[in-house]
Design a protein around this motif. Sequence first.
Motif, PDB file in Angstrom:
ATOM      1  N   VAL A 102       0.841  -1.199   0.000  1.00 42.42           N
ATOM      2  CA  VAL A 102       0.000   0.000   0.000  1.00 42.42           C
ATOM      3  C   VAL A 102       0.874   1.245   0.000  1.00 42.42           C
ATOM      4  N   LEU A 103       1.897   1.238   0.837  1.00 35.41           N
ATOM      5  CA  LEU A 103       2.794   2.386   0.910  1.00 35.41           C
ATOM      6  C   LEU A 103       3.516   2.608  -0.420  1.00 35.41           C
ATOM      7  N   GLU A 104       3.897   1.544  -1.101  1.00 38.62           N
ATOM      8  CA  GLU A 104       4.560   1.692  -2.398  1.00 38.62           C
ATOM      9  C   GLU A 104       3.637   2.379  -3.415  1.00 38.62           C
ATOM     10  N   ARG A 105       2.362   2.040  -3.399  1.00 41.38           N
ATOM     11  CA  ARG A 105       1.416   2.689  -4.323  1.00 41.38           C
ATOM     12  C   ARG A 105       1.207   4.154  -3.951  1.00 41.38           C
ATOM     13  N   LEU A 106       1.069   4.436  -2.666  1.00 44.34           N
ATOM     14  CA  LEU A 106       0.923   5.828  -2.238  1.00 44.34           C
ATOM     15  C   LEU A 106       2.192   6.622  -2.536  1.00 44.34           C
ATOM     16  N   TRP A 107       3.363   5.969  -2.451  1.00 44.65           N
ATOM     17  CA  TRP A 107       4.630   6.634  -2.728  1.00 44.65           C
ATOM     18  C   TRP A 107       4.657   7.191  -4.154  1.00 44.65           C
ATOM     19  N   LEU A 108       4.165   6.414  -5.118  1.00 43.47           N
ATOM     20  CA  LEU A 108       4.135   6.897  -6.502  1.00 43.47           C
ATOM     21  C   LEU A 108       3.285   8.157  -6.624  1.00 43.47           C
ATOM     22  N   LEU A 109       2.156   8.186  -5.925  1.00 42.06           N
ATOM     23  CA  LEU A 109       1.306   9.381  -5.953  1.00 42.06           C
ATOM     24  C   LEU A 109       2.024  10.571  -5.310  1.00 42.06           C
ATOM     25  N   PHE A 110       2.691  10.322  -4.197  1.00 41.85           N
ATOM     26  CA  PHE A 110       3.450  11.363  -3.502  1.00 41.85           C
ATOM     27  C   PHE A 110       4.530  11.944  -4.406  1.00 41.85           C
ATOM     28  N   ARG A 111       5.338  11.078  -5.000  1.00 44.10           N
ATOM     29  CA  ARG A 111       6.433  11.554  -5.842  1.00 44.10           C
ATOM     30  C   ARG A 111       5.888  12.272  -7.088  1.00 44.10           C
ATOM     31  N   HIS A 112       4.773  11.803  -7.602  1.00 45.22           N
ATOM     32  CA  HIS A 112       4.150  12.489  -8.738  1.00 45.22           C
ATOM     33  C   HIS A 112       3.730  13.896  -8.326  1.00 45.22           C
ATOM     34  N   SER A 115       9.152  12.277   4.851  1.00 45.48           N
ATOM     35  CA  SER A 115       8.150  12.322   3.784  1.00 45.48           C
ATOM     36  C   SER A 115       6.768  12.348   4.426  1.00 45.48           C
ATOM     37  N   PHE A 116       5.881  13.115   3.799  1.00 51.49           N
ATOM     38  CA  PHE A 116       4.513  13.243   4.318  1.00 51.49           C
ATOM     39  C   PHE A 116       3.600  13.426   3.116  1.00 51.49           C
ATOM     40  N   PHE A 117       2.480  12.704   3.101  1.00 49.46           N
ATOM     41  CA  PHE A 117       1.596  12.756   1.939  1.00 49.46           C
ATOM     42  C   PHE A 117       0.165  12.435   2.336  1.00 49.46           C
ATOM     43  N   VAL A 118      -0.767  13.166   1.736  1.00 48.35           N
ATOM     44  CA  VAL A 118      -2.199  12.874   1.822  1.00 48.35           C
ATOM     45  C   VAL A 118      -2.755  12.969   0.403  1.00 48.35           C
ATOM     46  N   SER A 178     -10.049   3.312   3.702  1.00 47.77           N
ATOM     47  CA  SER A 178      -9.187   3.591   2.545  1.00 47.77           C
ATOM     48  C   SER A 178      -7.864   4.187   3.019  1.00 47.77           C
ATOM     49  N   PRO A 179      -6.730   3.676   2.528  1.00 47.35           N
ATOM     50  CA  PRO A 179      -5.454   4.311   2.852  1.00 47.35           C
ATOM     51  C   PRO A 179      -5.366   5.633   2.099  1.00 47.35           C
ATOM     52  N   VAL A 180      -5.095   6.712   2.828  1.00 51.40           N
ATOM     53  CA  VAL A 180      -5.121   8.037   2.197  1.00 51.40           C
ATOM     54  C   VAL A 180      -3.850   8.842   2.415  1.00 51.40           C
ATOM     55  N   GLY A 181      -2.867   8.292   3.114  1.00 48.02           N
ATOM     56  CA  GLY A 181      -1.648   9.060   3.313  1.00 48.02           C
ATOM     57  C   GLY A 181      -0.657   8.353   4.207  1.00 48.02           C
ATOM     58  N   PHE A 182       0.489   9.011   4.373  1.00 51.29           N
ATOM     59  CA  PHE A 182       1.533   8.444   5.217  1.00 51.29           C
ATOM     60  C   PHE A 182       2.442   9.541   5.744  1.00 51.29           C
ATOM     61  N   ALA A 183       3.130   9.202   6.819  1.00 51.41           N
ATOM     62  CA  ALA A 183       4.197  10.030   7.386  1.00 51.41           C
ATOM     63  C   ALA A 183       5.380   9.101   7.616  1.00 51.41           C
ATOM     64  N   LEU A 199      -2.921  13.147  11.045  1.00 43.93           N
ATOM     65  CA  LEU A 199      -1.745  12.314  10.793  1.00 43.93           C
ATOM     66  C   LEU A 199      -0.491  12.972  11.359  1.00 43.93           C
ATOM     67  N   ALA A 200      -0.327  14.255  11.119  1.00 43.39           N
ATOM     68  CA  ALA A 200       0.843  14.964  11.651  1.00 43.39           C
ATOM     69  C   ALA A 200       0.843  14.933  13.177  1.00 43.39           C
ATOM     70  N   ALA A 201      -0.297  15.202  13.798  1.00 42.74           N
ATOM     71  CA  ALA A 201      -0.381  15.180  15.266  1.00 42.74           C
ATOM     72  C   ALA A 201      -0.076  13.781  15.807  1.00 42.74           C
ATOM     73  N   HIS A 202      -0.558  12.772  15.109  1.00 45.83           N
ATOM     74  CA  HIS A 202      -0.300  11.394  15.537  1.00 45.83           C
ATOM     75  C   HIS A 202       1.193  11.067  15.456  1.00 45.83           C
ATOM     76  N   ALA A 203       1.850  11.502  14.385  1.00 47.94           N
ATOM     77  CA  ALA A 203       3.298  11.272  14.255  1.00 47.94           C
ATOM     78  C   ALA A 203       4.057  11.969  15.376  1.00 47.94           C
ATOM     79  N   LEU A 204       3.715  13.228  15.644  1.00 47.60           N
ATOM     80  CA  LEU A 204       4.403  13.976  16.703  1.00 47.60           C
ATOM     81  C   LEU A 204       4.202  13.328  18.070  1.00 47.60           C
ATOM     82  N   ALA A 205       2.983  12.859  18.328  1.00 43.86           N
ATOM     83  CA  ALA A 205       2.687  12.218  19.615  1.00 43.86           C
ATOM     84  C   ALA A 205       3.344  10.844  19.724  1.00 43.86           C
ATOM     85  N   SER A 206       3.466  10.146  18.599  1.00 40.58           N
ATOM     86  CA  SER A 206       4.052   8.798  18.615  1.00 40.58           C
ATOM     87  C   SER A 206       5.554   8.820  18.859  1.00 40.58           C
ATOM     88  N   PHE A 207       6.197   9.916  18.457  1.00 45.46           N
ATOM     89  CA  PHE A 207       7.650  10.013  18.563  1.00 45.46           C
ATOM     90  C   PHE A 207       8.032  11.348  19.179  1.00 45.46           C
TER      91      PHE A 207
END
Length: 161
Positions: A8-18, A82-85, A63-68, A98-106
Amino acid sequence: MTPADRPVLERLWLLFRHDMSEITGALPDPTGQFRRERLDVTFTDPGRSGILAHLESDDAPPSPVGFALVRGLDGPTRVLSSFFVVRGARRSGVGRELAAHALASFPGHWEIAFQDANPPAVRFWRAVATDAVGHVWTEEHRAVPGRPELPPDTWISFTSG
């Protein structure tokens, strides 16, 4: 994120880089792929991790809609590498969540880079920093390593958690 999330992340990565190609001018290689070193190392380096974002629907599976993607977990500074929605989920609040979750997780000292040529990113990351720590954050311009032809990135720094 687990190895099972990789397809899933590989597919979202293509959208991010595009999406980013509009800002960076990056083009796909002859196979139609964009560079993906930052993605690949996320699954092998213990100092890196990632979070997938999903949107739920009443009548469909989430639905997967993004990543951090985060690096520096084994050092003093976390860097949002990298960050993408996906466009269809933007302005829904999922990016801020997503950003708040990343900051709280780490929790710890954070650095987040973005490009001034991307006005939505400028507004978004300044708002995320303010949400996280009020106005106790700094902003500076730094040259892009190995890419003197590019304008400098803007970096926001703060400590969360």
